[in-house]
Scaffold this motif. Sequence first.
Motif, mmCIF file in Angstrom:
data_model
loop_
_atom_site.group_PDB
_atom_site.id
_atom_site.type_symbol
_atom_site.label_atom_id
_atom_site.label_comp_id
_atom_site.label_asym_id
_atom_site.label_seq_id
_atom_site.Cartn_x
_atom_site.Cartn_y
_atom_site.Cartn_z
ATOM 1 N N PHE A 1 1.055 -1.297 0.235
ATOM 2 C CA PHE A 1 0.281 0.065 -0.049
ATOM 3 C C PHE A 1 0.886 0.898 -0.046
ATOM 4 O O PHE A 1 2.311 0.701 0.472
ATOM 5 N N ARG A 2 0.582 2.368 -0.724
ATOM 6 C CA ARG A 2 0.989 3.489 -0.874
ATOM 7 C C ARG A 2 0.413 4.512 -1.325
ATOM 8 O O ARG A 2 -0.217 4.356 -2.231
ATOM 9 N N ASN A 3 0.519 5.914 0.273
ATOM 10 C CA ASN A 3 -0.563 7.358 -0.333
ATOM 11 C C ASN A 3 1.202 8.181 0.038
ATOM 12 O O ASN A 3 1.778 7.310 -0.409
ATOM 13 N N ALA A 4 0.022 9.427 -0.090
ATOM 14 C CA ALA A 4 1.193 10.443 0.144
ATOM 15 C C ALA A 4 1.798 10.719 1.593
ATOM 16 O O ALA A 4 2.734 10.959 1.814
ATOM 17 N N PHE A 5 1.171 9.835 2.395
ATOM 18 C CA PHE A 5 1.778 9.814 4.082
ATOM 19 C C PHE A 5 2.829 9.018 4.138
ATOM 20 O O PHE A 5 3.941 9.253 4.685
ATOM 21 N N LEU A 6 2.335 7.201 4.039
ATOM 22 C CA LEU A 6 2.925 6.314 4.326
ATOM 23 C C LEU A 6 2.758 5.130 3.208
ATOM 24 O O LEU A 6 2.084 5.668 2.004
ATOM 25 N N ARG A 7 4.398 4.131 3.251
ATOM 26 C CA ARG A 7 3.893 3.018 2.831
ATOM 27 C C ARG A 7 4.339 2.110 3.860
ATOM 28 O O ARG A 7 4.529 2.013 4.340
ATOM 29 N N VAL A 8 3.570 0.596 3.028
ATOM 30 C CA VAL A 8 3.456 -0.949 3.573
ATOM 31 C C VAL A 8 3.842 -1.525 2.993
ATOM 32 O O VAL A 8 3.996 -1.162 1.977
ATOM 33 N N ILE A 9 5.114 -2.561 3.715
ATOM 34 C CA ILE A 9 5.766 -3.072 2.772
ATOM 35 C C ILE A 9 5.891 -4.116 2.891
ATOM 36 O O ILE A 9 6.601 -4.194 4.287
ATOM 37 N N ASP A 10 5.979 -5.265 2.067
ATOM 38 C CA ASP A 10 6.586 -6.765 2.540
ATOM 39 C C ASP A 10 8.417 -6.651 2.579
ATOM 40 O O ASP A 10 9.075 -6.683 1.466
ATOM 41 N N ALA A 11 8.397 -6.980 3.889
ATOM 42 C CA ALA A 11 10.038 -6.524 3.824
ATOM 43 C C ALA A 11 10.994 -7.327 2.957
ATOM 44 O O ALA A 11 12.169 -7.367 2.658
ATOM 45 N N GLN A 12 10.491 -9.014 2.560
ATOM 46 C CA GLN A 12 10.901 -10.034 2.395
ATOM 47 C C GLN A 12 11.615 -10.453 2.688
ATOM 48 O O GLN A 12 13.274 -10.761 1.862
ATOM 49 N N GLU A 13 11.811 -11.094 3.662
ATOM 50 C CA GLU A 13 13.165 -11.647 4.456
ATOM 51 C C GLU A 13 12.567 -12.684 4.582
ATOM 52 O O GLU A 13 11.499 -13.729 5.173
ATOM 53 N N ALA A 14 13.497 -13.908 4.509
ATOM 54 C CA ALA A 14 13.413 -15.737 3.764
ATOM 55 C C ALA A 14 13.238 -15.877 5.255
ATOM 56 O O ALA A 14 12.139 -17.804 5.201
ATOM 57 N N ALA B 1 -2.462 -5.813 13.770
ATOM 58 C CA ALA B 1 -3.499 -6.812 14.398
ATOM 59 C C ALA B 1 -3.832 -8.152 12.514
ATOM 60 O O ALA B 1 -4.664 -8.554 13.535
ATOM 61 N N LEU B 2 -3.628 -7.127 11.608
ATOM 62 C CA LEU B 2 -3.473 -8.163 10.444
ATOM 63 C C LEU B 2 -2.673 -9.602 10.564
ATOM 64 O O LEU B 2 -2.643 -10.417 10.169
ATOM 65 N N GLN B 3 -1.585 -9.437 11.172
ATOM 66 C CA GLN B 3 -0.270 -10.346 11.323
ATOM 67 C C GLN B 3 -1.317 -11.568 12.119
ATOM 68 O O GLN B 3 -1.466 -12.648 11.766
ATOM 69 N N ARG B 4 -2.062 -11.116 13.210
ATOM 70 C CA ARG B 4 -2.484 -11.473 14.592
ATOM 71 C C ARG B 4 -3.210 -12.260 14.199
ATOM 72 O O ARG B 4 -3.730 -13.332 13.982
ATOM 73 N N ARG B 5 -4.067 -12.047 13.119
ATOM 74 C CA ARG B 5 -5.534 -12.542 12.671
ATOM 75 C C ARG B 5 -4.792 -13.717 11.635
ATOM 76 O O ARG B 5 -5.410 -14.847 12.056
ATOM 77 N N LEU C 1 0.055 -17.968 3.195
ATOM 78 C CA LEU C 1 -1.182 -17.192 3.802
ATOM 79 C C LEU C 1 -0.838 -15.522 3.105
ATOM 80 O O LEU C 1 -1.511 -15.056 3.755
ATOM 81 N N LEU C 2 0.190 -15.712 3.043
ATOM 82 C CA LEU C 2 1.306 -14.188 2.429
ATOM 83 C C LEU C 2 -0.282 -13.508 1.182
ATOM 84 O O LEU C 2 -0.429 -12.169 1.888
ATOM 85 N N PRO C 3 -0.324 -14.017 0.140
ATOM 86 C CA PRO C 3 -2.043 -13.860 -1.015
ATOM 87 C C PRO C 3 -2.783 -12.708 0.499
ATOM 88 O O PRO C 3 -2.627 -11.867 -0.330
ATOM 89 N N ALA C 4 -2.969 -13.614 0.969
ATOM 90 C CA ALA C 4 -4.613 -13.316 1.214
ATOM 91 C C ALA C 4 -3.830 -12.168 2.630
ATOM 92 O O ALA C 4 -4.723 -11.040 2.695
ATOM 93 N N TYR C 5 -3.044 -11.965 3.300
ATOM 94 C CA TYR C 5 -2.260 -11.189 4.564
ATOM 95 C C TYR C 5 -1.921 -10.096 3.606
ATOM 96 O O TYR C 5 -3.118 -8.584 4.150
ATOM 97 N N HIS C 6 -1.864 -9.755 2.337
ATOM 98 C CA HIS C 6 -1.849 -8.735 1.413
ATOM 99 C C HIS C 6 -2.653 -8.144 0.925
ATOM 100 O O HIS C 6 -2.832 -6.852 1.076
ATOM 101 N N GLN C 7 -3.282 -9.397 0.115
ATOM 102 C CA GLN C 7 -4.682 -8.444 0.008
ATOM 103 C C GLN C 7 -5.909 -7.898 1.896
ATOM 104 O O GLN C 7 -5.994 -6.482 1.294
ATOM 105 N N ASP C 8 -5.496 -8.421 2.411
ATOM 106 C CA ASP C 8 -5.642 -7.351 3.701
ATOM 107 C C ASP C 8 -5.264 -5.773 3.635
ATOM 108 O O ASP C 8 -5.729 -5.345 4.570
ATOM 109 N N ILE C 9 -4.371 -6.332 3.861
ATOM 110 C CA ILE C 9 -3.424 -4.885 4.064
ATOM 111 C C ILE C 9 -3.731 -4.160 2.951
ATOM 112 O O ILE C 9 -4.142 -3.207 3.423
ATOM 113 N N THR C 10 -3.954 -3.946 2.265
ATOM 114 C CA THR C 10 -4.305 -2.936 1.210
ATOM 115 C C THR C 10 -5.908 -3.063 0.941
ATOM 116 O O THR C 10 -5.674 -2.167 0.833
#
Length: 176
Positions: free
Chosen positions: A19-32, A69-73, A137-146
Motif C-alpha cells: 500500500f502507498r499513499n502520500a503519507f506512508l507505505r506498507v511493504i513486505d520486507a521479503q526476509e527469508a 492486528a492483521l499479522q495476528r489474524r 497465507l501471504l497473498p490473503a494477508y497482503h490483500q487484507d493490508i491493501t
Amino acid sequence: MTAPTECPLCHGDGGAVLFRNAFLRVIDAQEADYPAFTRVILNRHAQEMTDLNQAERSGLMSAVYLVEALQRRHFQPDKINLAQLGNMVPHVHWHIIARFADDKHFPNPIWGMPREAADAPDGSHETARRNAHIRQLLPAYHQDITQSFTALFDEVAGTVPEQTRFEQTLQRITDG
C-alpha cells in the motif's frame, strides 16, 4: 543526520509495496526466515518520531497497530515484535515482525546472533513447514493490508484518517 539525497528509503521502496499513499507505505520486507516481516515507512524524510507532528505520529502508529492486528489474524504468532531503530537507515520506519517460539532467533531480536543449535527447539523441519505455510497465507494477508489501508486513507489528499476510523477497523479485525 542523513541527507534525504543519500537516504535509501527516500529513493527506494524498501521492499515490495503493499500500500502507498502520500503519507506512508506498507511493504513486505521479503526476509527469508521471517516471511511475515512487514514495514510501515513514512514517505517524507524524517529521522525521529519527534520530527513528526502529533497527527503524523498518531497516524503512523495506528498504521503499525493495524499491521500488527492483521499479522495476528492471519498468522497467529507467539509474539509480534515492533521496532523502530534507524541506526543503519535514519528515516522513520517501523518493523512489524511475527515471531514464533521456534524461529532461529527467538526469544532474541532477529538482528542478533541466531540461537546455538543446542539452544534451538528440536524441529527445524517444523520451522520450515511453518514458514512454507506462512508463505501460502501471504497473498490473503497482503490483500487484507491493501484493502484495509485503502479503505482508511483518502488517496487524493493523503491525509491521516480520523482515529475513530482506525479504532473501528482494528475492532473489525480483532473481532473477525
